[in-house]
Design an enzyme around this catalytic site. Structure first.
Site, PDB file in Angstrom:
ATOM      1  N   CYS A   1      28.298  79.328  56.333  1.00 21.46           N
ATOM      2  CA  CYS A   1      26.871  79.740  56.435  1.00 21.46           C
ATOM      3  C   CYS A   1      26.045  79.259  55.247  1.00 21.46           C
ATOM      4  CB  CYS A   1      26.793  81.264  56.556  1.00 21.46           C
ATOM      5  SG  CYS A   1      27.226  82.127  55.026  1.00 21.46           S
TER       6      CYS A   1
ATOM      7  N   CYS B   1      30.003  86.083  56.072  1.00 23.67           N
ATOM      8  CA  CYS B   1      30.552  85.655  57.379  1.00 23.67           C
ATOM      9  C   CYS B   1      32.056  85.439  57.356  1.00 23.67           C
ATOM     10  CB  CYS B   1      29.861  84.352  57.810  1.00 23.67           C
ATOM     11  SG  CYS B   1      30.455  82.913  56.904  1.00 23.67           S
TER      12      CYS B   1
ATOM     13  N   THR C   1      32.496  56.715  30.449  1.00 22.31           N
ATOM     14  CA  THR C   1      32.941  56.615  31.833  1.00 22.31           C
ATOM     15  C   THR C   1      33.786  55.379  32.030  1.00 22.31           C
ATOM     16  OG1 THR C   1      32.256  56.549  34.166  1.00 22.31           O
ATOM     17  CG2 THR C   1      30.806  55.442  32.565  1.00 22.31           C
TER      18      THR C   1
ATOM     19  N   HIS D   1      27.501  64.405  40.950  1.00 17.51           N
ATOM     20  CA  HIS D   1      28.714  64.939  41.580  1.00 17.51           C
ATOM     21  C   HIS D   1      28.763  66.454  41.606  1.00 17.51           C
ATOM     22  CE1 HIS D   1      30.843  60.861  40.650  1.00 17.51           C
ATOM     23  NE2 HIS D   1      30.061  60.794  41.711  1.00 17.51           N
TER      24      HIS D   1
HETATM   25  C1  BV8 Z   1      31.710  58.093  48.750  1.00 17.57           C
HETATM   26  C2  BV8 Z   1      33.557  65.665  41.323  1.00 17.57           C
HETATM   27  C3  BV8 Z   1      31.246  57.426  50.923  1.00 17.57           C
HETATM   28  C4  BV8 Z   1      34.738  66.465  41.757  1.00 17.57           C
HETATM   29  C5  BV8 Z   1      34.219  63.304  41.433  1.00 17.57           C
HETATM   30  C6  BV8 Z   1      37.893  51.632  46.909  1.00 17.57           C
HETATM   31  C7  BV8 Z   1      37.052  50.883  46.091  1.00 17.57           C
HETATM   32  C8  BV8 Z   1      35.824  51.397  45.684  1.00 17.57           C
HETATM   33  C9  BV8 Z   1      35.425  52.687  46.073  1.00 17.57           C
HETATM   34  C10 BV8 Z   1      36.275  53.418  46.871  1.00 17.57           C
HETATM   35  C11 BV8 Z   1      37.501  52.909  47.283  1.00 17.57           C
HETATM   36  N1  BV8 Z   1      38.102  53.857  48.043  1.00 17.57           N
HETATM   37  C12 BV8 Z   1      37.294  54.940  48.127  1.00 17.57           C
HETATM   38  C13 BV8 Z   1      36.185  54.671  47.427  1.00 17.57           C
HETATM   39  C14 BV8 Z   1      35.023  55.564  47.252  1.00 17.57           C
HETATM   40  C15 BV8 Z   1      35.337  56.621  46.204  1.00 17.57           C
HETATM   41  C16 BV8 Z   1      35.769  55.971  44.905  1.00 17.57           C
HETATM   42  O1  BV8 Z   1      34.949  55.419  44.199  1.00 17.57           O
HETATM   43  N2  BV8 Z   1      37.085  56.055  44.602  1.00 17.57           N
HETATM   44  C17 BV8 Z   1      37.577  55.474  43.370  1.00 17.57           C
HETATM   45  C18 BV8 Z   1      38.663  56.377  42.781  1.00 17.57           C
HETATM   46  C19 BV8 Z   1      38.118  54.071  43.676  1.00 17.57           C
HETATM   47  N3  BV8 Z   1      34.098  57.323  46.022  1.00 17.57           N
HETATM   48  C20 BV8 Z   1      33.813  58.385  46.792  1.00 17.57           C
HETATM   49  O2  BV8 Z   1      34.564  58.858  47.623  1.00 17.57           O
HETATM   50  C21 BV8 Z   1      32.409  58.936  46.632  1.00 17.57           C
HETATM   51  N4  BV8 Z   1      31.831  59.126  47.938  1.00 17.57           N
HETATM   52  O3  BV8 Z   1      31.986  56.953  48.473  1.00 17.57           O
HETATM   53  O4  BV8 Z   1      31.264  58.478  49.968  1.00 17.57           O
HETATM   54  C22 BV8 Z   1      30.538  57.871  52.118  1.00 17.57           C
HETATM   55  C23 BV8 Z   1      29.658  56.988  52.699  1.00 17.57           C
HETATM   56  C24 BV8 Z   1      29.016  57.372  53.832  1.00 17.57           C
HETATM   57  C25 BV8 Z   1      29.233  58.629  54.384  1.00 17.57           C
HETATM   58  C26 BV8 Z   1      30.119  59.517  53.774  1.00 17.57           C
HETATM   59  C27 BV8 Z   1      30.775  59.152  52.622  1.00 17.57           C
HETATM   60  C28 BV8 Z   1      32.427  60.284  45.951  1.00 17.57           C
HETATM   61  C29 BV8 Z   1      32.954  60.123  44.546  1.00 17.57           C
HETATM   62  C30 BV8 Z   1      32.804  61.456  43.787  1.00 17.57           C
HETATM   63  C31 BV8 Z   1      34.150  62.083  43.568  1.00 17.57           C
HETATM   64  N5  BV8 Z   1      33.995  63.268  42.717  1.00 17.57           N
HETATM   65  N6  BV8 Z   1      34.021  64.416  40.702  1.00 17.57           N
HETATM   66  C32 BV8 Z   1      35.515  66.974  40.584  1.00 17.57           C
HETATM   67  O5  BV8 Z   1      35.193  66.643  39.422  1.00 17.57           O
HETATM   68  O6  BV8 Z   1      36.457  67.742  40.845  1.00 17.57           O
HETATM   69  S1  BV8 Z   1      34.718  61.888  40.668  1.00 17.57           S
HETATM   70  C33 BV8 Z   1      35.287  62.196  39.056  1.00 17.57           C
HETATM   71  O7  BV8 Z   1      35.774  60.959  38.545  1.00 17.57           O
HETATM   72  C34 BV8 Z   1      34.210  62.564  38.083  1.00 17.57           C
HETATM   73  O8  BV8 Z   1      33.113  63.230  38.616  1.00 17.57           O
HETATM   74  C35 BV8 Z   1      33.742  61.254  37.540  1.00 17.57           C
HETATM   75  O9  BV8 Z   1      32.550  60.894  38.130  1.00 17.57           O
HETATM   76  C36 BV8 Z   1      34.656  60.277  38.101  1.00 17.57           C
HETATM   77  C37 BV8 Z   1      34.887  59.137  37.162  1.00 17.57           C
HETATM   78  O10 BV8 Z   1      35.545  59.602  36.062  1.00 17.57           O
HETATM   79  P1  BV8 Z   1      34.913  59.363  34.605  1.00 17.57           P
HETATM   80  O11 BV8 Z   1      33.808  60.330  34.432  1.00 17.57           O
HETATM   81  O12 BV8 Z   1      34.604  57.944  34.386  1.00 17.57           O
HETATM   82  O13 BV8 Z   1      36.144  59.852  33.761  1.00 17.57           O
HETATM   83  P2  BV8 Z   1      37.485  59.038  33.470  1.00 17.57           P
HETATM   84  O14 BV8 Z   1      38.516  60.019  33.021  1.00 17.57           O
HETATM   85  O15 BV8 Z   1      37.785  58.108  34.592  1.00 17.57           O
HETATM   86  O16 BV8 Z   1      37.056  58.137  32.230  1.00 17.57           O
HETATM   87  C38 BV8 Z   1      36.729  58.757  30.994  1.00 17.57           C
HETATM   88  C39 BV8 Z   1      36.229  57.657  30.074  1.00 17.57           C
HETATM   89  O17 BV8 Z   1      35.820  58.263  28.847  1.00 17.57           O
HETATM   90  C40 BV8 Z   1      37.289  56.629  29.725  1.00 17.57           C
HETATM   91  O18 BV8 Z   1      36.732  55.321  29.836  1.00 17.57           O
HETATM   92  C41 BV8 Z   1      37.628  56.939  28.252  1.00 17.57           C
HETATM   93  O19 BV8 Z   1      37.954  55.759  27.527  1.00 17.57           O
HETATM   94  C42 BV8 Z   1      36.327  57.503  27.773  1.00 17.57           C
HETATM   95  N7  BV8 Z   1      36.412  58.425  26.637  1.00 17.57           N
HETATM   96  C43 BV8 Z   1      37.454  59.215  26.259  1.00 17.57           C
HETATM   97  N8  BV8 Z   1      37.102  59.906  25.148  1.00 17.57           N
HETATM   98  C44 BV8 Z   1      35.816  59.551  24.839  1.00 17.57           C
HETATM   99  C45 BV8 Z   1      35.381  58.611  25.776  1.00 17.57           C
HETATM  100  N9  BV8 Z   1      34.160  58.055  25.739  1.00 17.57           N
HETATM  101  C46 BV8 Z   1      33.335  58.425  24.741  1.00 17.57           C
HETATM  102  N10 BV8 Z   1      33.681  59.323  23.795  1.00 17.57           N
HETATM  103  C47 BV8 Z   1      34.903  59.907  23.808  1.00 17.57           C
HETATM  104  N11 BV8 Z   1      35.245  60.795  22.853  1.00 17.57           N
HETATM  105 ZN    ZN Z   2      29.336  82.537  54.947  1.00 13.41          ZN
END
Ligand code: BV8
Ligand code: ZN
Length: 257
Positions: free
Chosen positions: A131, A152, A190, A120
């Site tokens: 650009c 740009c 995750t 990501h």
């Molecule tokens: C795409 C960068 C298509 C930006 C991020 C419906 C169903 C399924 C999928 C979709 C849907 N509607 C839309 C979609 C697709 C969508 C998606 O999956 N949405 C989800 C919300 C349903 N995905 C996309 O849009 C992706 N692109 O599908 O493109 C396409 C196809 C063709 C042509 C063009 C396009 C792009 C997804 C990327 C988004 N960007 N981040 C930024 O950070 O600002 S996502 C962001 O959330 C993070 O990067 C991370 O990857 C993601 C998930 O979060 P986690 O890392 O899991 O964090 P979270 O807080 O959720 O969980 C933390 C965990 O840690 C918990 O379980 C907790 O218990 C645990 N924890 C806490 N403390 C600890 C711990 N574990 C261990 N130790 C600890 N101490």
């Molecule tokens: Zn530029």
């Protein structure tokens, strides 16, 4: 559910030639980086689509940049934690080790991991939408409001993957190859909710990996895993690394005695 590796996992640690880690925001929580969906989550006030998407950026670039500038400042002031350090140590011991991360905080590389696939993007990188000129945080954070390209005049954006955007092809392909070849696959910190990244642990499992989840809470992936080590990764990963050292009889520097 336990926090200590089972005898089955110890056996696999003894013979594994490839261990792959798949990480999310949870592995960085103990470094002080707020997760996305936790109670203190950075999306507590907003929905992801309202901030981490091209539509949001076009609609309100100043709000999106305010959010990223805030996160960039948090991330500039933090350090890798023992969970990141343990994964870097594993790479010294196991010939084929890779980290596939959803995180954009660069903490795996700063901990010393060398094979890191950033699905990501990386919050330390930015580029001009018109650009493509690349900019570091020193430049963009020094400008008030929405930073504009010096070449740009185009809008500069963070080099991260937004919702609705494709993941970087090379990182994706390399991650799938690593998952397909993993003897042990660790899904760490995750919620396994964001696709297509969340499909990677399933690819590993289908390809024969021993699938281990490390998280204080169960997730949608938990029913599929071979072993659920319940607890914080900053505690569990160093224990796992100690077990790897014990069963392989290596010194902590990873070299055979
Ligand atoms: C795409 C960068 C298509 C930006 C991020 C419906 C169903 C399924 C999928 C979709 C849907 N509607 C839309 C979609 C697709 C969508 C998606 O999956 N949405 C989800 C919300 C349903 N995905 C996309 O849009 C992706 N692109 O599908 O493109 C396409 C196809 C063709 C042509 C063009 C396009 C792009 C997804 C990327 C988004 N960007 N981040 C930024 O950070 O600002 S996502 C962001 O959330 C993070 O990067 C991370 O990857 C993601 C998930 O979060 P986690 O890392 O899991 O964090 P979270 O807080 O959720 O969980 C933390 C965990 O840690 C918990 O379980 C907790 O218990 C645990 N924890 C806490 N403390 C600890 C711990 N574990 C261990 N130790 C600890 N101490
Ligand atoms: Zn530029």
């Amino acid at each position: 559910m336990s926090a200590a590796p089972s005898p089955a996992l110890s056996d696999r640690l003894r013979s594994a030639t490839s261990i792959v880690a798949f990480t999310g925001a949870g592995i960085s929580a103990e470094s002080g980086v707020p997760t996305f969906r936790g109670p203190e989550g950075i999306w507590a006030k907003f929905k992801p689509e309202e901030l981490a998407s091209m539509d949001a950026f076009i609609r309100n670039p100043a709000l999106v940049w305010e959010w990223y500038a805030h996160r960039k400042k948090i991330i500039a002031g933090i350090r890798p934690n023992p969970g990141h350090d343990a994964l870097a140590r594993m790479e010294e011991i196991i010939p084929h080790c890779a980290v596939i991360t959803q995180n954009i905080d660069n903490l795996h590389r700063r901990a010393g991991s060398r094979t890191v696939y950033e699905l990501h993007g990386n919050i330390e990188r930015n580029y001009c939408m018109k650009c493509g000129t690349a900019y570091g945080n020193d430049v963009v954070l020094g400008k008030p409001g929405v930073p504009e390209c010096e070449q740009c005049g185009g809008l500069i954006r963070p080099d991260v993957v937004w919702f609705g955007e494709m993941l970087p092809e090379e990182e994706w392909d390399a991650s799938i190859r690593a998952a397909e070849g993993a003897d042990i696959f660790l899904s760490i910190g995750t919620s396994a909710l964001v696709y297509p990244a969340a499909s990677i642990p399933r690819v590993a499992k289908q390809s024969g990996a021993y699938l281990v989840e490390i998280n204080p809470e169960p997730t949608p992936l938990t029913p599929l895993v071979d072993e659920f080590l319940q607890g914080p990764s900053g505690t569990i990963l160093p224990l796992l690394c100690d077990e790897l050292v014990r069963v392989r009889g290596v010194s902590t520097t990873g070299k055979q005695p």
